[in-house]
Scaffold this motif. Structure first.
Motif, PDB file in Angstrom:
ATOM      1  N   GLN A 230      28.756   4.395  21.203  1.00 26.17           N
ATOM      2  CA  GLN A 230      29.720   4.563  21.474  1.00 26.17           C
ATOM      3  C   GLN A 230      30.372   3.365  23.046  1.00 26.17           C
ATOM      4  O   GLN A 230      29.758   3.356  23.828  1.00 26.17           O
ATOM      5  CB  GLN A 230      29.958   6.383  22.304  1.00 26.17           C
ATOM      6  N   GLU A 231      31.285   3.195  22.132  1.00 27.49           N
ATOM      7  CA  GLU A 231      32.204   2.234  23.257  1.00 27.49           C
ATOM      8  C   GLU A 231      32.523   2.205  24.594  1.00 27.49           C
ATOM      9  O   GLU A 231      33.029   4.151  24.925  1.00 27.49           O
ATOM     10  CB  GLU A 231      33.035   0.988  23.050  1.00 27.49           C
ATOM     11  N   TRP A 232      32.476   2.522  25.966  1.00 26.91           N
ATOM     12  CA  TRP A 232      32.136   2.927  27.362  1.00 26.91           C
ATOM     13  C   TRP A 232      33.922   3.630  27.259  1.00 26.91           C
ATOM     14  O   TRP A 232      34.783   2.811  27.058  1.00 26.91           O
ATOM     15  CB  TRP A 232      32.142   2.352  28.344  1.00 26.91           C
ATOM     16  N   LEU A 233      33.810   4.907  27.703  1.00 35.71           N
ATOM     17  CA  LEU A 233      35.357   5.526  27.861  1.00 35.71           C
ATOM     18  C   LEU A 233      35.033   5.854  29.641  1.00 35.71           C
ATOM     19  O   LEU A 233      36.126   6.507  29.867  1.00 35.71           O
ATOM     20  CB  LEU A 233      34.317   6.836  26.918  1.00 35.71           C
ATOM     21  N   GLY A 234      34.294   5.988  30.450  1.00 39.14           N
ATOM     22  CA  GLY A 234      34.004   6.257  31.922  1.00 39.14           C
ATOM     23  C   GLY A 234      33.290   7.587  31.587  1.00 39.14           C
ATOM     24  O   GLY A 234      32.566   7.930  30.610  1.00 39.14           O
ATOM     25  N   TYR A 235      32.623   7.445  33.076  1.00 34.24           N
ATOM     26  CA  TYR A 235      31.988   8.515  33.359  1.00 34.24           C
ATOM     27  C   TYR A 235      32.433  10.154  32.661  1.00 34.24           C
ATOM     28  O   TYR A 235      31.146  10.872  32.022  1.00 34.24           O
ATOM     29  CB  TYR A 235      30.571   8.574  34.516  1.00 34.24           C
ATOM     30  N   GLY A 236      32.543  10.984  32.929  1.00 34.03           N
ATOM     31  CA  GLY A 236      32.790  11.982  32.370  1.00 34.03           C
ATOM     32  C   GLY A 236      33.915  12.280  30.561  1.00 34.03           C
ATOM     33  O   GLY A 236      32.897  12.291  30.478  1.00 34.03           O
ATOM     34  N   ARG A 237      34.360  11.082  30.131  1.00 35.97           N
ATOM     35  CA  ARG A 237      34.645  11.279  29.058  1.00 35.97           C
ATOM     36  C   ARG A 237      33.383  10.742  28.286  1.00 35.97           C
ATOM     37  O   ARG A 237      33.407  10.799  27.306  1.00 35.97           O
ATOM     38  CB  ARG A 237      35.846  10.320  28.877  1.00 35.97           C
ATOM     39  N   GLN A 238      32.297   9.950  28.631  1.00 36.99           N
ATOM     40  CA  GLN A 238      31.118   9.557  27.994  1.00 36.99           C
ATOM     41  C   GLN A 238      30.473  10.242  27.484  1.00 36.99           C
ATOM     42  O   GLN A 238      29.976  11.321  26.869  1.00 36.99           O
ATOM     43  CB  GLN A 238      30.696   8.390  28.596  1.00 36.99           C
TER      44      GLN A 238
ATOM     45  N   LEU B 262      23.422   9.063  24.102  1.00 32.77           N
ATOM     46  CA  LEU B 262      25.110   7.834  23.605  1.00 32.77           C
ATOM     47  C   LEU B 262      25.034   6.924  24.883  1.00 32.77           C
ATOM     48  O   LEU B 262      24.893   6.523  25.930  1.00 32.77           O
ATOM     49  CB  LEU B 262      25.287   8.872  23.961  1.00 32.77           C
ATOM     50  N   ASP B 263      24.448   5.682  23.316  1.00 27.82           N
ATOM     51  CA  ASP B 263      24.675   4.428  24.834  1.00 27.82           C
ATOM     52  C   ASP B 263      25.839   3.413  24.467  1.00 27.82           C
ATOM     53  O   ASP B 263      26.477   3.724  23.426  1.00 27.82           O
ATOM     54  CB  ASP B 263      23.534   3.614  23.426  1.00 27.82           C
ATOM     55  N   SER B 264      26.417   2.536  25.428  1.00 27.66           N
ATOM     56  CA  SER B 264      27.382   1.951  25.315  1.00 27.66           C
ATOM     57  C   SER B 264      26.955   0.517  25.717  1.00 27.66           C
ATOM     58  O   SER B 264      27.994  -0.949  26.114  1.00 27.66           O
ATOM     59  CB  SER B 264      27.877   2.578  26.392  1.00 27.66           C
ATOM     60  N   GLY B 265      25.962   0.235  24.532  1.00 31.08           N
ATOM     61  CA  GLY B 265      25.691  -0.869  24.454  1.00 31.08           C
ATOM     62  C   GLY B 265      24.906  -1.753  25.301  1.00 31.08           C
ATOM     63  O   GLY B 265      24.415  -3.353  25.867  1.00 31.08           O
ATOM     64  N   SER B 266      22.982  -1.223  25.070  1.00 30.25           N
ATOM     65  CA  SER B 266      22.151  -1.811  25.690  1.00 30.25           C
ATOM     66  C   SER B 266      21.466  -2.750  24.766  1.00 30.25           C
ATOM     67  O   SER B 266      21.736  -3.153  23.451  1.00 30.25           O
ATOM     68  CB  SER B 266      21.284  -0.700  25.798  1.00 30.25           C
ATOM     69  N   SER B 267      21.337  -3.986  25.846  1.00 31.36           N
ATOM     70  CA  SER B 267      20.911  -5.311  25.007  1.00 31.36           C
ATOM     71  C   SER B 267      19.179  -5.277  25.163  1.00 31.36           C
ATOM     72  O   SER B 267      17.707  -6.244  24.592  1.00 31.36           O
ATOM     73  CB  SER B 267      21.049  -6.690  26.007  1.00 31.36           C
TER      74      SER B 267
END
Length: 250
Positions: free
Chosen positions: A55-63, A32-37
């Protein structure tokens, strides 16, 4: 019982290939990636077992919880991109009795640069990472999340190798981000940070790591690491003090 591995990523091109290679025994790998470039996505999609999601970043636990939701199987092995499952740990995971335990914890073999840190509270540094998602989930904290379990937790043999920081520069770069997240979480919880706390807490952190947890046995690296953690503690409370002051000015 089939196993789904989960990894959350952001610009992990330097780490992800070795991490995936050590997971060749699982049935699928959810990334689950939060925007790697960088080349993270390309390297992941080259692995047949990987299912790659954005997935946009939700925080560590939620992610991490979101990654588990995407898995096909209920038994989840959560690892970070800078971690490697050792051969002994792999055998323990494959023999895990999911009918008797809700989760399993494993020792982490943490490295600072090229040195395995055996003291400072860094080993065995048990972490619960293998779990039944029907009975467990990660706390939804912004940072320093932990697995919340409803049932017995086993202890596995073998280490989860963790290349924690490349060195002082890497630590300082991440410390700024982590201390901000921690300060914001404390602020939301209504905590305060007076002058005495900003003075005492960093000193206590150093004493705990370097003396009580025998960081001095790790030589120069143990001293450096203990001092860096003291600086992190100071920054966390200094930022909390700023947040509280800003709120009072409103």
């Amino acid at each position: 019982m089939p196993i789904s591995a989960t990894i959350i990523t952001l610009n992990e091109g330097d780490n992800i290939a070795d991490c995936l290679a050590a997971l060749d025994f699982v049935d699928e790998i959810i990334v689950l990636d939060s925007g790697s470039s960088d080349q993270t996505e390309e390297l992941c999609r080259a692995c047949p077992k990987v299912r790659f999601y954005h997935q946009e970043w939700l925080g560590y636990g939620r992610q991490k919880n979101r990654a588990a939701e995407l898995a096909r199987h209920d038994l989840i092995l959560n690892v970070d991109a800078d971690e490697r499952v050792s051969p002994q740990l792999r055998r323990s995971i494959e023999q895990f009795d999911s009918s008797s335990f809700a989760a399993a914890r494993m020792a982490r073999e943490n490295y600072f640069g090229r040195r395995w840190i055996r003291h400072c509270g860094w080993y065995p540094d048990y972490s619960s990472r293998l779990y039944d998602r029907r009975r467990c989930s990660f706390s939804e904290r912004a940072v320093h999340e932990s697995l919340q379990t409803a049932g017995a937790v086993a202890t596995l043999a073998g280490n989860l190798v963790h290349y924690t920081y490349n060195g002082v520069g890497d630590y300082l770069e991440r410390m700024n981000r982590y201390s901000t997240l921690a300060a914001e979480e404390y602020h939301r919880a209504g905590k305060t940070a007076g002058l005495l706390r900003m003075l005492v807490k960093p000193v206590a952190t150093f004493i705990k790591m370097y003396l009580l947890r025998r960081g001095f046995l790790d030589g120069r690296t143990g001293l450096v690491l203990s001092l860096l953690y003291a600086v992190y503690t100071f920054c966390k409370y200094a930022k909390l003090s700023e947040l509280n002051a800003e709120e009072h000015r409103k």
